[in-house]
Design an enzyme around this catalytic site. Structure first.
Site, PDB file in Angstrom:
ATOM      1  N   GLU A   1     -48.326   3.905  37.334  1.00  0.00           N
ATOM      2  CA  GLU A   1     -48.536   4.798  36.187  1.00  0.00           C
ATOM      3  C   GLU A   1     -48.838   6.217  36.655  1.00  0.00           C
ATOM      4  O   GLU A   1     -48.339   7.194  36.079  1.00  0.00           O
ATOM      5  CB  GLU A   1     -49.675   4.276  35.324  1.00  0.00           C
ATOM      6  CG  GLU A   1     -49.333   3.004  34.568  1.00  0.00           C
ATOM      7  CD  GLU A   1     -50.486   2.491  33.739  1.00  0.00           C
ATOM      8  OE1 GLU A   1     -50.231   1.760  32.759  1.00  0.00           O
ATOM      9  OE2 GLU A   1     -51.650   2.804  34.064  1.00  0.00           O
TER      10      GLU A   1
ATOM     11  N   ASP B   1     -49.422   6.416  31.744  1.00  0.00           N
ATOM     12  CA  ASP B   1     -49.468   5.322  30.772  1.00  0.00           C
ATOM     13  C   ASP B   1     -48.855   5.755  29.443  1.00  0.00           C
ATOM     14  O   ASP B   1     -48.050   5.035  28.841  1.00  0.00           O
ATOM     15  CB  ASP B   1     -50.925   4.886  30.588  1.00  0.00           C
ATOM     16  CG  ASP B   1     -51.071   3.757  29.585  1.00  0.00           C
ATOM     17  OD1 ASP B   1     -50.315   2.778  29.668  1.00  0.00           O
ATOM     18  OD2 ASP B   1     -51.943   3.852  28.698  1.00  0.00           O
TER      19      ASP B   1
END
Length: 345
Positions: free
Chosen positions: A135, A67
């Site tokens: 992610e 992320d």
């Protein structure tokens, strides 16, 4: 156990790993150096695996790392792709590229979703699983290939093949309109309050800061080089908060409930004096004339059966009643009339 069975059991992990290598190449466009990072990136927490030390073995830590990297790498790409564009435009474009919905669609389009290891129930109920795995994959690529490896993957595999960055950037999502629509559907009051207006020292342009208030409950703020941009950013942040904070929604509807209670209560400080005087006068007339006057009187209420019977008796000419050996008194006549009226006679 036969020798062939033993050999097959030994070969099985190698065959599975070879299949994973091949599948990851199709997804990423290159072969992994350390396959263990990618195996972990594909493990959803629902499977409940633990390592030899008893710690959970899943992709949550890699998801956290990925992320942060996506923000940096995509921000870098957007910065280079749109020279001269302001911060608000760049931030908005990056947000759309790394949104959970976008990442989920990418994971499905790439074939990453089918590689995720999870319990069947979680796979059907967790709509964010694919985006989280994307992610985590980025986190694994960073540990395996470094920052440059992530940059190559995003440029060559994602933006060159799966996303038109210009189309994403100029397709504006009207967050203010979405927030207004949500407010209207839920019949809650919303407003934007300007908190600050100043001149940017570097560009000399005006800067505005707005904050959203829903039923008086403070929402999020946004700052931009125009009122529209500031309100858009404030709306986007408030929408995200509505999604992730049930307490925020509870506070809004509690405030709405208190407001609507007050609106439904009579306004005692400003009474309708004319209507109240009419009511009092009617009551006084009814009370006085029911006992002193004969004949029907205008009343604010419907007369009872007994009162109707008494009024009819008052209109009778008693001289027309034939005498009996024991002459009926007025009270007897009234009693007879009441009995007739109530069906007792």
């Amino acid at each position: 156990m036969r020798l062939r069975d033993i050999i097959d059991r030994i070969k099985l992990p190698f065959r599975e790993e070879k299949e994973l290598f091949s599948s990851l190449y199709e997804v990423m466009g290159f072969y992994p150096q350390n396959i263990s990072y990618y195996k972990q990136a594909l493990m959803h927490k629902s499977i409940g695996r633990r390592n030899e030390k008893g710690k959970p073995l899943n992709n949550e830590r890699l998801e956290f790392l990925g992320d942060a990297l996506l923000d940096a790498v995509v921000g870098h790409i957007v910065y280079d792709h749109f020279p001269g564009k302001r911060e608000g435009f760049l931030t908005n474009t990056r947000s759309k590229l790394v949104s959970r919905d976008t990442l989920g669609k990418l994971a499905e389009e790439m074939g990453l979703k089918r590689l995720i290891v999870s319990s069947g129930q979680s796979n059907s109920h967790n709509s964010y699983m694919a985006g989280n795995a994307f992610e985590a994959l980025v986190g694994a690529i960073y540990l395996d290939q470094g920052y440059d490896g992530v940059m190559r993957f995003m440029k060559k595999r994602i933006l060159a093949r799966l996303i038109n960055i210009d189309k994403v950037a100029y397709k504006e999502v009207n967050f203010k309109s979405k927030l207004l629509e949500w407010s209207q559907k839920n019949r809650v009051r919303m407003e934007y309050q300007m908190k600050k207006q100043e001149i940017d020292k570097e560009s000399g342009s005006p800067v505005f800061k707005f904050q959203v208030f829903i039923e008086g409950v403070p929402g999020e703020s946004g700052q931009g080089f125009s009122k529209k941009e500031a309100q858009q950013l404030a709306s986007e942040a408030t929408l995200k908060r509505l999604k992730r904070e049930p307490q925020f929604i509870d506070a809004i509807f509690t405030a709405k409930s208190e407001r609507t209670k007050m609106e439904e209560m009579p306004t005692m400080s400003v009474p309708d004096t004319e209507a109240e005087q009419d009511f009092v006068i009617v009551q006084e007339k009814t009370g006085q004339k029911e006992t002193t006057d004969k004949g029907p009187q205008k009343s604010a209420r419907k007369p009872t059966l007994t009162e109707t019977a008494l009024a009819e008796i008052d209109d009778l000419d008693l001289d027309d009643i034939t005498s009996t050996p024991q002459e009926l008194s007025r009270e007897d006549i009234v009693a007879a009339a009441e009995a007739a009226a109530f069906g007792e006679g």
